[in-house]
Design a protein around this motif. Structure first.
Motif, PDB file in Angstrom:
ATOM      1  N   VAL A  99      39.194  41.492  47.764  1.00 56.84           N
ATOM      2  CA  VAL A  99      38.368  41.997  46.675  1.00 56.84           C
ATOM      3  C   VAL A  99      37.232  42.906  47.096  1.00 56.84           C
ATOM      4  CG1 VAL A  99      36.752  41.207  44.813  1.00 56.84           C
ATOM      5  CG2 VAL A  99      38.855  40.070  45.385  1.00 56.84           C
ATOM      6  N   GLN A 100      36.516  42.266  48.214  1.00 55.18           N
ATOM      7  CA  GLN A 100      35.410  43.105  48.638  1.00 55.18           C
ATOM      8  C   GLN A 100      35.781  44.428  49.287  1.00 55.18           C
ATOM      9  OE1 GLN A 100      32.026  42.345  48.151  1.00 55.18           O
ATOM     10  NE2 GLN A 100      33.021  40.326  47.144  1.00 55.18           N
ATOM     11  N   ALA A 101      36.688  44.458  49.998  1.00 58.91           N
ATOM     12  CA  ALA A 101      37.385  45.753  50.441  1.00 58.91           C
ATOM     13  C   ALA A 101      37.915  46.619  49.634  1.00 58.91           C
ATOM     14  CB  ALA A 101      38.569  45.207  51.653  1.00 58.91           C
ATOM     15  N   ARG A 102      38.222  46.246  48.365  1.00 53.77           N
ATOM     16  CA  ARG A 102      38.887  47.084  47.452  1.00 53.77           C
ATOM     17  C   ARG A 102      37.401  47.781  46.621  1.00 53.77           C
ATOM     18  NH1 ARG A 102      44.454  44.480  45.200  1.00 53.77           N
ATOM     19  NH2 ARG A 102      45.553  45.207  47.233  1.00 53.77           N
ATOM     20  N   ALA A 103      36.511  46.682  46.599  1.00 53.81           N
ATOM     21  CA  ALA A 103      35.239  47.165  45.975  1.00 53.81           C
ATOM     22  C   ALA A 103      34.623  48.196  46.756  1.00 53.81           C
ATOM     23  CB  ALA A 103      34.126  45.963  45.826  1.00 53.81           C
ATOM     24  N   ALA A 104      34.485  48.231  47.980  1.00 46.73           N
ATOM     25  CA  ALA A 104      34.051  48.889  49.029  1.00 46.73           C
ATOM     26  C   ALA A 104      34.677  50.360  48.801  1.00 46.73           C
ATOM     27  CB  ALA A 104      34.120  48.457  50.307  1.00 46.73           C
ATOM     28  N   GLY A 105      35.928  50.332  48.682  1.00 48.03           N
ATOM     29  CA  GLY A 105      36.882  51.496  48.660  1.00 48.03           C
ATOM     30  C   GLY A 105      36.396  52.375  47.371  1.00 48.03           C
ATOM     31  N   LEU A 106      36.288  51.657  46.137  1.00 48.90           N
ATOM     32  CA  LEU A 106      35.974  52.154  45.118  1.00 48.90           C
ATOM     33  C   LEU A 106      34.839  52.999  44.994  1.00 48.90           C
ATOM     34  CD1 LEU A 106      37.204  49.799  42.380  1.00 48.90           C
ATOM     35  CD2 LEU A 106      38.157  51.942  42.839  1.00 48.90           C
ATOM     36  N   ALA A 158      42.483  37.080  47.574  1.00 45.12           N
ATOM     37  CA  ALA A 158      41.472  36.809  48.517  1.00 45.12           C
ATOM     38  C   ALA A 158      40.176  37.425  48.325  1.00 45.12           C
ATOM     39  CB  ALA A 158      42.038  36.885  49.873  1.00 45.12           C
ATOM     40  N   PRO A 159      39.150  36.660  48.619  1.00 44.15           N
ATOM     41  CA  PRO A 159      37.640  37.272  48.636  1.00 44.15           C
ATOM     42  C   PRO A 159      37.727  38.574  49.409  1.00 44.15           C
ATOM     43  CG  PRO A 159      37.636  34.982  48.538  1.00 44.15           C
ATOM     44  CD  PRO A 159      39.040  35.441  48.853  1.00 44.15           C
ATOM     45  N   ALA A 218      36.840  45.691  40.772  1.00 44.01           N
ATOM     46  CA  ALA A 218      37.688  45.801  42.022  1.00 44.01           C
ATOM     47  C   ALA A 218      38.346  44.376  42.083  1.00 44.01           C
ATOM     48  CB  ALA A 218      37.032  46.080  43.004  1.00 44.01           C
ATOM     49  N   GLY A 219      39.662  44.212  42.483  1.00 44.23           N
ATOM     50  CA  GLY A 219      40.403  43.157  42.726  1.00 44.23           C
ATOM     51  C   GLY A 219      40.414  42.123  41.507  1.00 44.23           C
ATOM     52  N   PHE A 220      41.030  42.610  40.398  1.00 43.96           N
ATOM     53  CA  PHE A 220      41.387  42.007  39.358  1.00 43.96           C
ATOM     54  C   PHE A 220      42.817  41.070  39.840  1.00 43.96           C
ATOM     55  CE2 PHE A 220      43.219  40.810  35.275  1.00 43.96           C
ATOM     56  CZ  PHE A 220      42.372  40.216  34.652  1.00 43.96           C
TER      57      PHE A 220
END
Length: 359
Positions: free
Chosen positions: A346-353, A342-343, A297-299
């Motif tokens: 990245v964290q929001a997209r990881a949570a979405g996945l 932005a960190p 997530a967040g590459f």
């Protein structure tokens, strides 16, 4: 009372197998009151957790000998070897040698030369040892080591060295006594399993190894494969899934992303269409198979549309399990020099996945 040997293991199944082997070597060398920290370097978070565990171990067992090893120690020996809490820092090749642990039995904290033993992993032995872990009803057997690819986000080749393969006869020899001793399932492990055979005479395919193990160890009830690169899954392996019930209907694929431009910037060797095609062929061959995948997530440079394509891949590929890694820059990798997100993004997209995977 003297404490025993404690293993703190981070990272992959290969590390788990190697930790079991290190316990055997340390016990055979006569070590006691020893904590072995087997580190992972795949993400910054994995390294942070390992360093935290080293400091906590020293607080909890102030008199213990702390040995730090694994990919983190191999890649950054100066950092881990320089930790005041660590007594010894040993490399990935050294950790599987009996003489290393015999030497640690004789070493003292006051001998700086013996504290750090990390060699050039690119000059590692030509073939892995048949490392075996968890020898109860399931055993993990290492048949491949190292990686020749250079994905732009990954430091693991610098921790594991070039790809090396365990020859078929040695793999068979490793499995037979395990099965005779009651092991019901073997999990083949490696850093880049699908590259097995590339360094052997005649360059046999990974499917050749799988077929040989099923044929030459007929009493093995179940054979399972760990993470596979979708770019290397060929018709030979798909045919084995179709015809061999003892080959467990479970695959975990290193997909990493669902957007073609991001895959290209990652320097992956497949695109979205190829990944979906191989998943389709696997499901056609083995309708009951469960398929999991790794996704990052967040590459760097990933925009909202690119992320949406990775998110959609979970449903489109009908993934049963999703392992999500929030991207973190690894020192010295090309991706670390790309434009970072932005960190919080990245964290929001990881949570979405993770939410989509759980659904």
């Amino acid at each position: 009372m003297t404490e025993g040997i404690e293993l703190l293991t981070f990272g992959c199944r290969l590390n788990l197998a190697e930790s079991d082997r290190m316990r055997e070597l340390a016990e055979a060398a006569g070590l006691a009151d020893t904590i072995i920290v087997n580190t992972c370097a795949v993400t910054a978070e994995a390294e942070r957790q390992a360093r935290q565990a080293i400091r906590r171990a020293r607080r909890q067992r102030p008199g213990a000998t702390i040995v730090v090893t694994g990919c983190g120690a191999q890649i950054d020996a100066a950092r881990y070897g320089g930790m005041s809490e660590a007594d010894h820092c040993i490399g990935n090749a050294e950790k599987l040698r009996a003489e290393t642990w015999i030497g640690l039995k004789r070493a003292t904290r006051l001998n700086p030369a013996a504290r750090v033993q990390v060699g050039d992993i690119m000059r590692a032995p030509p073939a892995p040892s048949a490392v075996v872990g968890d020898q109860r009803t399931r055993a993990f057997v290492e048949v491949q080591q190292g990686c020749d690819h250079r994905c732009t986000f990954c430091v693991i080749p610098y921790g594991r060295g070039p790809s090396r393969s365990l020859p078929i006869d040695q793999a068979v020899a490793a499995l037979r006594p395990l099965v005779a001793g009651g092991v019901r399932e073997i999990v083949l492990t490696g850093v880049d399993l699908m590259s097995w055979g590339g360094d052997l005479p005649d360059r046999p395919t990974f499917a050749t190894l799988v077929r040989a193990l099923l044929e030459q160890v007929p009493d093995l009830p179940r054979l399972r494969l760990s993470s596979l690169d979708p770019a290397e899954i060929d018709e030979g392996l798909i045919a084995l899934y179709a015809t061999q019930e003892r080959l467990m209907p479970h695959l975990h694929l290193s997909l990493q992303a669902g957007d073609d431009l991001i895959l290209k910037r990652m320097k992956r060797r497949h695109d979205r269409a190829q990944a979906l095609a191989v998943i389709g062929r696997l499901r056609a061959a083995r309708p009951d198979c469960a398929i999991g995948a790794d996704l990052i997530a967040g590459f760097p440079t990933e925009d909202a549309a690119m992320f949406a394509r990775s998110l959609a891949l979970i449903d489109e590929a009908r993934l049963d399990v999703v392992h999500v890694f929030p991207y973190s820059p690894r020192p010295g990798t090309p991706a670390a020099r790309m434009k970072q997100l932005a960190p919080q993004v990245v964290q929001a997209r990881a949570a979405g996945l993770r939410t989509a995977g759980a659904a």
